[in-house]
Design an enzyme around this catalytic site. Structure first.
Site, short mmCIF file in Angstrom:
data_model
loop_
_atom_site.label_atom_id
_atom_site.label_comp_id
_atom_site.label_asym_id
_atom_site.label_seq_id
_atom_site.Cartn_x
_atom_site.Cartn_y
_atom_site.Cartn_z
N ASP A 164 39.90 37.36 60.35
CA ASP A 164 40.59 37.94 61.49
C ASP A 164 42.10 37.98 61.30
OD1 ASP A 164 40.69 38.93 64.24
OD2 ASP A 164 41.57 37.00 64.74
N LEU A 245 42.61 38.94 71.11
CA LEU A 245 43.41 40.15 71.30
C LEU A 245 44.15 40.59 70.04
CD1 LEU A 245 44.96 39.33 74.79
CD2 LEU A 245 43.13 40.95 74.31
N ARG A 246 43.92 39.90 68.92
CA ARG A 246 44.63 40.26 67.70
C ARG A 246 44.29 41.70 67.28
NH1 ARG A 246 43.91 35.99 64.63
NH2 ARG A 246 46.02 35.14 64.81
N ALA A 247 43.04 42.10 67.44
CA ALA A 247 42.65 43.45 67.05
C ALA A 247 43.43 44.50 67.83
CB ALA A 247 41.14 43.65 67.25
#
Length: 338
Positions: A164, A245-247
């Site tokens: 991720d 919420l990194r995406a």
């Protein structure tokens, strides 16, 4: 010619096919804060060739390789503690992160590196700053580079937490299109036979691409995200059932970098759609059978969904399913006649 090597480099503009990889590398070069590119695929798919070609387009042209056996000190650098205590001056010996500044840091078989080393590497790639601390003494320096990690899935996977952290991911595969294979082989043969003549054919394209990269970096700050962009990003990330919420953040940055690369007046939904696969490929948790259904909850998630006892219920154990046995029904005996 790569500044860090005397060997001629295959021109980025001459790469055949590999559209997804080329786009991902260019976006990471425009905005290194994306967190790098993870390239997964079998041997012989020109992963390192593409990485070296990208480095040549950057300002310094630096191409630094992180070897598998590298130590933490080789990566981050070292501080002369004894000298600092004796003279009061901190002497810093640069590591690979410092040497890769404004260039490319290439990590082959990143999945075989120790996890703490990968974690530290990804931290610096995202922040652009390396901080070395030893015995209360610290030193920090800029370390803005394009991180390119490669791996062969047959040799092991990265932990999901590390996957991720890579901004973009591209899956390479063997080429089974005869025409594309022939074009790749012909280009490589021509380069190996006379590298300078081959490179000269792409001088104009290389120069134009360098200018596009520099212009795109300068344009980034002027591009803003309007509501339609945020809505599309949220829609795609929710549909992919990503964690956290990194995406969302990476997809916004990648769409902005693509708009800048194309010298667009504003970020469009089309830009989001074109970067979505590279952002979600290694984060997607939905089924791959095309049903669009969410996957079954992980075992640990199912356990967490059980009702929790009060703190006073010391020794409480959650209910567990118990096997059942079918019991044969027995008819009652008929009453005896009087």
């Amino acid at each position: 010619m790569n500044a860090s090597s005397s060997q001629p480099v295959f021109p980025f503009s001459a790469l055949v096919g590999q559209d997804a990889l080329r786009q991902a590398l260019l976006l990471a070069a425009i905005d290194p804060a994306l967190g790098g590119v993870l390239v997964s695929g079998p041997r012989g798919t020109a992963k390192s060739t593409a990485a070296r070609a990208l480095a040549e387009l950057l300002h310094e042209g630096r191409f630094v390789t992180l070897p598998l056996g590298a130590s933490e000190e080789q990566l981050v650098g070292t501080l002369d503690i004894q000298g600092a205590l004796r003279d009061g001056n901190v002497t810093f010996s640069p590591g690979l992160l410092a040497k890769a500044h404004r260039g490319v840091l290439y990590v082959d078989e990143v999945n075989l590196l120790p996890n703490p080393l990968v974690d530290q590497l990804l931290d610096v790639a995202a922040s652009g700053v390396n901080i070395v601390e030893r015995d209360g003494i610290s030193h920090r320096h800029d370390a803005r580079f394009v991180l390119i990690g490669t791996m062969n899935p047959e040799e092991g996977e990265l932990r999901p937490q590390l996957l991720d952290r890579f901004g973009l991911a591209v899956d390479m595969s063997n080429v089974f299109d005869a025409d594309v294979r022939q074009r790749i082989v012909k280009a490589r043969l021509a380069f190996d036979e006379d590298a300078e003549s081959f490179r000269a054919q792409y001088d104009a394209e290389q120069s134009a691409l360098e200018q596009r990269l520099h212009a795109a970096r300068a344009l980034l700050a002027s591009l803003d995200f309007h509501e339609a962009i945020h809505a599309r990003v949220s829609e795609l990330c929710i549909a992919a059932h990503v964690d956290g919420l990194r995406a969302d953040l990476v997809m916004l940055r990648a769409a902005r970098a693509l708009a800048a690369l194309e010298n667009a007046a504003r970020i469009e939904v089309e830009h989001v759609d074109r970067v979505a696969d590279a952002v979600l490929r290694h984060r997607r948790r939905e089924k791959e059978d095309g049903t669009g259904q969410a996957p079954a909850p992980h075992e640990s998630t199912r356990r967490e969904e059980q009702p929790k006892p009060n703190e006073s219920d010391w020794g409480y154990l959650p209910p567990e399913p118990v096997g059942t046995t079918k019991i044969k029904q027995v008819r009652p005996l008929a009453a005896k006649k009087a």
